[in-house]
Design a protein around this motif. Sequence first.
Motif, PDB file in Angstrom:
ATOM      1  N   GLY A  34       0.808  -1.216   0.000  1.00 46.02           N
ATOM      2  CA  GLY A  34       0.000   0.000   0.000  1.00 46.02           C
ATOM      3  C   GLY A  34       0.835   1.256   0.000  1.00 46.02           C
ATOM      4  N   PHE A  35       1.871   1.306   0.840  1.00 47.71           N
ATOM      5  CA  PHE A  35       2.735   2.482   0.882  1.00 47.71           C
ATOM      6  C   PHE A  35       3.424   2.711  -0.473  1.00 47.71           C
ATOM      7  N   MET A  36       3.866   1.619  -1.096  1.00 47.25           N
ATOM      8  CA  MET A  36       4.559   1.760  -2.375  1.00 47.25           C
ATOM      9  C   MET A  36       3.607   2.167  -3.495  1.00 47.25           C
ATOM     10  N   VAL A  37       2.352   1.710  -3.433  1.00 39.35           N
ATOM     11  CA  VAL A  37       1.374   2.155  -4.425  1.00 39.35           C
ATOM     12  C   VAL A  37       1.114   3.647  -4.273  1.00 39.35           C
ATOM     13  N   ILE A  38       0.969   4.111  -3.044  1.00 37.00           N
ATOM     14  CA  ILE A  38       0.775   5.552  -2.818  1.00 37.00           C
ATOM     15  C   ILE A  38       1.964   6.340  -3.374  1.00 37.00           C
ATOM     16  N   GLY A 220     -18.908  -0.942   2.242  1.00 37.35           N
ATOM     17  CA  GLY A 220     -18.682  -1.011   0.804  1.00 37.35           C
ATOM     18  C   GLY A 220     -19.195   0.225   0.095  1.00 37.35           C
ATOM     19  N   LEU A 221     -20.343   0.731   0.531  1.00 33.38           N
ATOM     20  CA  LEU A 221     -20.895   1.956  -0.042  1.00 33.38           C
ATOM     21  C   LEU A 221     -19.950   3.136   0.185  1.00 33.38           C
ATOM     22  N   ALA A 222     -19.516   3.312   1.427  1.00 32.14           N
ATOM     23  CA  ALA A 222     -18.644   4.446   1.749  1.00 32.14           C
ATOM     24  C   ALA A 222     -17.296   4.340   1.040  1.00 32.14           C
ATOM     25  N   ALA A 223     -16.677   3.156   1.129  1.00 28.85           N
ATOM     26  CA  ALA A 223     -15.372   2.974   0.499  1.00 28.85           C
ATOM     27  C   ALA A 223     -15.482   3.056  -1.021  1.00 28.85           C
ATOM     28  N   GLY A 224     -16.605   2.571  -1.579  1.00 29.88           N
ATOM     29  CA  GLY A 224     -16.799   2.650  -3.022  1.00 29.88           C
ATOM     30  C   GLY A 224     -16.857   4.088  -3.503  1.00 29.88           C
ATOM     31  N   ILE A 225     -17.573   4.935  -2.768  1.00 25.18           N
ATOM     32  CA  ILE A 225     -17.645   6.349  -3.143  1.00 25.18           C
ATOM     33  C   ILE A 225     -16.261   6.988  -3.100  1.00 25.18           C
ATOM     34  N   LEU A 226     -15.538   6.766  -2.015  1.00 25.15           N
ATOM     35  CA  LEU A 226     -14.229   7.399  -1.869  1.00 25.15           C
ATOM     36  C   LEU A 226     -13.226   6.865  -2.882  1.00 25.15           C
ATOM     37  N   GLY A 227     -13.250   5.541  -3.116  1.00 29.64           N
ATOM     38  CA  GLY A 227     -12.353   4.976  -4.121  1.00 29.64           C
ATOM     39  C   GLY A 227     -12.632   5.548  -5.496  1.00 29.64           C
ATOM     40  N   ALA A 228     -13.921   5.677  -5.840  1.00 28.66           N
ATOM     41  CA  ALA A 228     -14.293   6.248  -7.129  1.00 28.66           C
ATOM     42  C   ALA A 228     -13.864   7.703  -7.242  1.00 28.66           C
ATOM     43  N   ILE A 243      -4.205   3.519  -0.575  1.00 27.80           N
ATOM     44  CA  ILE A 243      -4.603   4.159   0.682  1.00 27.80           C
ATOM     45  C   ILE A 243      -5.279   3.136   1.594  1.00 27.80           C
ATOM     46  N   SER A 244      -6.175   2.332   1.023  1.00 31.76           N
ATOM     47  CA  SER A 244      -6.857   1.308   1.819  1.00 31.76           C
ATOM     48  C   SER A 244      -5.866   0.305   2.401  1.00 31.76           C
ATOM     49  N   ALA A 245      -4.920  -0.131   1.563  1.00 35.92           N
ATOM     50  CA  ALA A 245      -3.940  -1.115   2.027  1.00 35.92           C
ATOM     51  C   ALA A 245      -3.056  -0.537   3.122  1.00 35.92           C
ATOM     52  N   ALA A 246      -2.619   0.700   2.944  1.00 38.06           N
ATOM     53  CA  ALA A 246      -1.758   1.334   3.951  1.00 38.06           C
ATOM     54  C   ALA A 246      -2.492   1.542   5.268  1.00 38.06           C
ATOM     55  N   SER A 247      -3.810   1.759   5.210  1.00 41.62           N
ATOM     56  CA  SER A 247      -4.573   1.982   6.438  1.00 41.62           C
ATOM     57  C   SER A 247      -4.566   0.762   7.351  1.00 41.62           C
ATOM     58  N   LEU A 248      -4.215  -0.405   6.807  1.00 41.15           N
ATOM     59  CA  LEU A 248      -4.204  -1.629   7.608  1.00 41.15           C
ATOM     60  C   LEU A 248      -3.047  -1.672   8.599  1.00 41.15           C
ATOM     61  N   HIS A 262      -9.641  -2.448   0.740  1.00 34.89           N
ATOM     62  CA  HIS A 262      -8.967  -2.356  -0.557  1.00 34.89           C
ATOM     63  C   HIS A 262      -9.694  -3.116  -1.657  1.00 34.89           C
ATOM     64  N   HIS A 263     -10.479  -4.139  -1.282  1.00 33.88           N
ATOM     65  CA  HIS A 263     -11.248  -4.883  -2.274  1.00 33.88           C
ATOM     66  C   HIS A 263     -12.522  -4.148  -2.674  1.00 33.88           C
ATOM     67  N   MET A 264     -12.782  -3.025  -2.051  1.00 35.25           N
ATOM     68  CA  MET A 264     -13.907  -2.168  -2.416  1.00 35.25           C
ATOM     69  C   MET A 264     -13.423  -0.981  -3.248  1.00 35.25           C
ATOM     70  N   THR A 265     -12.319  -0.360  -2.821  1.00 41.36           N
ATOM     71  CA  THR A 265     -11.838   0.845  -3.500  1.00 41.36           C
ATOM     72  C   THR A 265     -11.273   0.551  -4.885  1.00 41.36           C
ATOM     73  N   LEU A 266     -10.609  -0.583  -5.075  1.00 41.32           N
ATOM     74  CA  LEU A 266     -10.028  -0.868  -6.395  1.00 41.32           C
ATOM     75  C   LEU A 266     -11.105  -1.133  -7.452  1.00 41.32           C
ATOM     76  N   PRO A 267     -12.058  -2.039  -7.232  1.00 42.13           N
ATOM     77  CA  PRO A 267     -13.115  -2.195  -8.243  1.00 42.13           C
ATOM     78  C   PRO A 267     -13.930  -0.922  -8.440  1.00 42.13           C
TER      79      PRO A 267
END
Length: 367
Positions: A34-38, A220-228, A243-248, A262-267
Amino acid sequence: MLDALLDLAELIAAFGGGAFGAALGPLPAFIFTGFMVIAGESATLVDPEAAAITGQVAFGPPFSPAISFAGGVAATAYAARRGYMDTGFDYHEAKNITFALGTKPDVLAVGGAFGILGYWLTVLSAELGMPYDPIAMGVVLSAFAHRLILGYSIIGKVRGANILDMGPFERDEMRVMGESATNGGETQAAAPTADAQKERLKVEPWLPHQYKWSHVAMIGLAAGILGAYVGVRTGSAFLGFGISAASLVFLNCGVEKIPVTHHMTLPAATAALAVYVPADGVVAQGAPVAYDSGALLAGTGVEVALIVGLVFGVVSALFGELFQRIFYAHGDTHVDPPAAAIVFGIFLVAVMYALGVFPTTVYVPFF
């Protein structure tokens, strides 16, 4: 394809990545992804030449989830099978993905071997142009492989009313496990000593704070909105995932009730980018496989893209919960629900493209 599968430099690096993932522990290794993706996606917004940080480091041999995380998961299952782990973990020790395995040579060798397997699985999916996320599929297939190779059950014994029933967990129903029992099976020995036993829940949800259907749908609703939103504002399908992965890191440090998203924000980000075209006509960061201007949702505004992301966030979240109830809750090792949800969510993007709803698949190959 054969050249890619047998690329010696990549194979050596994949062994190192899998072994390093085992040494750090699967979840800490994924947090570094996650940190490296950011870092990579942020740098690419400034200089497109920096894309190698994401492509070759975050998603390459050092920290690809199919290599470092999956290698660490397999090494954890091996270490538990060998009796190397005694952490007091509530579930089977093979599910303790927060634990760093250190420097034991045979454990790191197993991690390295599964790192190579993860590399091969990723390359096969990518070279065949399969319409899903190849790294996520590598994580899923590697987990099933380590269960088969190390002698664990694929699903485990169902102890609830049905395979989806979480009732035994909610009622704190326990089973007593003998140390000598294999595959998590109950021992039949009479009056065993306390030291030779460990109590386990009859059903073990992947996230005790994130398994109720309504709760999963809402996050999923909240994370989906923010990921989008992150996706359409930056043009990156992957930054929200990072960001989702790093939050872990907070979950790994023991902060209670940290959601896994992270499985919500990426799709969600991928689906949102598939329907959104900015005013300058740039579709997304990175060239899409194809673009169909006649698709039903071609060139929508931000509002529609956010709604599409919301839907994909909810659907992917619910699929992850369905997967965990089947393959995680009754078994003895970690099989990753988020990876399965990403495979499903990204595959749905390809399906929407095939049906003429989405104008592009963003980064997803299509036959």
